[in-house]
Design a protein around this motif. Sequence first.
Motif, PDB file in Angstrom:
ATOM      1  N   THR A  90       0.820  -1.205   0.000  1.00  0.00           N
ATOM      2  CA  THR A  90       0.000   0.000   0.000  1.00  0.00           C
ATOM      3  C   THR A  90       0.856   1.258   0.000  1.00  0.00           C
ATOM      4  O   THR A  90       2.020   1.246   0.417  1.00  0.00           O
ATOM      5  CB  THR A  90      -0.927   0.027   1.226  1.00  0.00           C
ATOM      6  N   LEU A  91       0.250   2.326  -0.468  1.00  0.00           N
ATOM      7  CA  LEU A  91       0.883   3.641  -0.418  1.00  0.00           C
ATOM      8  C   LEU A  91       0.278   4.437   0.732  1.00  0.00           C
ATOM      9  O   LEU A  91      -0.915   4.291   1.041  1.00  0.00           O
ATOM     10  CB  LEU A  91       0.665   4.399  -1.732  1.00  0.00           C
ATOM     11  N   GLU A  92       1.095   5.274   1.338  1.00  0.00           N
ATOM     12  CA  GLU A  92       0.623   6.182   2.368  1.00  0.00           C
ATOM     13  C   GLU A  92       0.846   7.610   1.885  1.00  0.00           C
ATOM     14  O   GLU A  92       1.864   7.917   1.261  1.00  0.00           O
ATOM     15  CB  GLU A  92       1.377   5.952   3.679  1.00  0.00           C
ATOM     16  N   ALA A  93      -0.119   8.458   2.186  1.00  0.00           N
ATOM     17  CA  ALA A  93      -0.015   9.848   1.747  1.00  0.00           C
ATOM     18  C   ALA A  93       1.244  10.506   2.324  1.00  0.00           C
ATOM     19  O   ALA A  93       1.546  10.353   3.512  1.00  0.00           O
ATOM     20  CB  ALA A  93      -1.258  10.619   2.169  1.00  0.00           C
ATOM     21  N   ASN A  94       1.972  11.198   1.441  1.00  0.00           N
ATOM     22  CA  ASN A  94       3.177  11.965   1.811  1.00  0.00           C
ATOM     23  C   ASN A  94       4.322  11.086   2.316  1.00  0.00           C
ATOM     24  O   ASN A  94       5.242  11.587   2.972  1.00  0.00           O
ATOM     25  CB  ASN A  94       2.844  13.026   2.863  1.00  0.00           C
ATOM     26  N   LYS A  95       4.286   9.798   1.999  1.00  0.00           N
ATOM     27  CA  LYS A  95       5.380   8.899   2.369  1.00  0.00           C
ATOM     28  C   LYS A  95       5.962   8.288   1.108  1.00  0.00           C
ATOM     29  O   LYS A  95       5.270   7.598   0.362  1.00  0.00           O
ATOM     30  CB  LYS A  95       4.878   7.799   3.309  1.00  0.00           C
ATOM     31  N   ALA A  96       7.249   8.560   0.872  1.00  0.00           N
ATOM     32  CA  ALA A  96       7.890   8.145  -0.376  1.00  0.00           C
ATOM     33  C   ALA A  96       8.111   6.634  -0.438  1.00  0.00           C
ATOM     34  O   ALA A  96       8.409   5.991   0.575  1.00  0.00           O
ATOM     35  CB  ALA A  96       9.224   8.859  -0.543  1.00  0.00           C
ATOM     36  N   VAL A  97       7.935   6.114  -1.641  1.00  0.00           N
ATOM     37  CA  VAL A  97       8.270   4.716  -1.941  1.00  0.00           C
ATOM     38  C   VAL A  97       9.383   4.739  -2.974  1.00  0.00           C
ATOM     39  O   VAL A  97       9.247   5.366  -4.030  1.00  0.00           O
ATOM     40  CB  VAL A  97       7.049   3.953  -2.487  1.00  0.00           C
ATOM     41  N   THR A  98      10.484   4.059  -2.671  1.00  0.00           N
ATOM     42  CA  THR A  98      11.645   4.081  -3.569  1.00  0.00           C
ATOM     43  C   THR A  98      11.762   2.775  -4.332  1.00  0.00           C
ATOM     44  O   THR A  98      11.784   1.699  -3.736  1.00  0.00           O
ATOM     45  CB  THR A  98      12.941   4.326  -2.784  1.00  0.00           C
ATOM     46  N   VAL A  99      11.811   2.895  -5.637  1.00  0.00           N
ATOM     47  CA  VAL A  99      12.081   1.748  -6.504  1.00  0.00           C
ATOM     48  C   VAL A  99      13.520   1.918  -6.981  1.00  0.00           C
ATOM     49  O   VAL A  99      13.841   2.853  -7.709  1.00  0.00           O
ATOM     50  CB  VAL A  99      11.105   1.696  -7.698  1.00  0.00           C
TER      51      VAL A  99
END
Length: 233
Positions: A90-99
Amino acid sequence: MRKRWIRSVILSTSLLIAVWGMSACSSGTSSTASADTSALEKKIVELENENKALKAKLEAAEGSNDTNRGNQAVSEEEPVQAVVADKTPTLEANKAVTVDKYAEVTLLGSKFKKKVTPPNPDSFYTYYEVKENENIYLDTVIKVKSLLTIGKSADEFLSVDVLYDGQYEYGTFSTIEDRGGADFTYTNITRIEPLKSGVIHFLAEVPEDISKDDKPVMIKVKIEDQEYTFQVK
């Protein structure tokens, strides 16, 4: 071997009963013969009881063997393998996900809007407004920082779809903020250069009722081959 021994005993017992019966029939009418007959009858009753007991043991042994064979058949069946579905991250608002070596993606928000404007509109700017009153936009805003070594078209970094009530799916089109959020421009003519960022708006035109009822709305974000979800409501 156990079954054969029990059956042999039963047959021998039956034969003995028959022999004793014949002996009783050939006896005289004397008191001695009468006493012998009485003894033989008593013995016959005892042997018949023993015969019944032996039959019961034989039946019990056969039932036990059937149960063992049934248990063995069950144990020989291949175990059922549990299928565990992979959980979609899941994604969280204003929290970066790095690929790694691809992009750093941050979901800034997702809101229903009749009219979508740039965050810092200039005196002249582009905006998006639904033409049909019964529809509304779901505006999903995502910041993308490129970790590539060369520039890449903004519309190729990721894709977004909207899922309503777990079954109705809507596609989106995208636009990217320009001049620090003063305007919008097209994603397919805008490149995000290495280590630089772009703020992309993904717009889905959906029935306005979707924004008002209590049924779930989820967005699906696909980054390369990995899908992420975000629960709007």
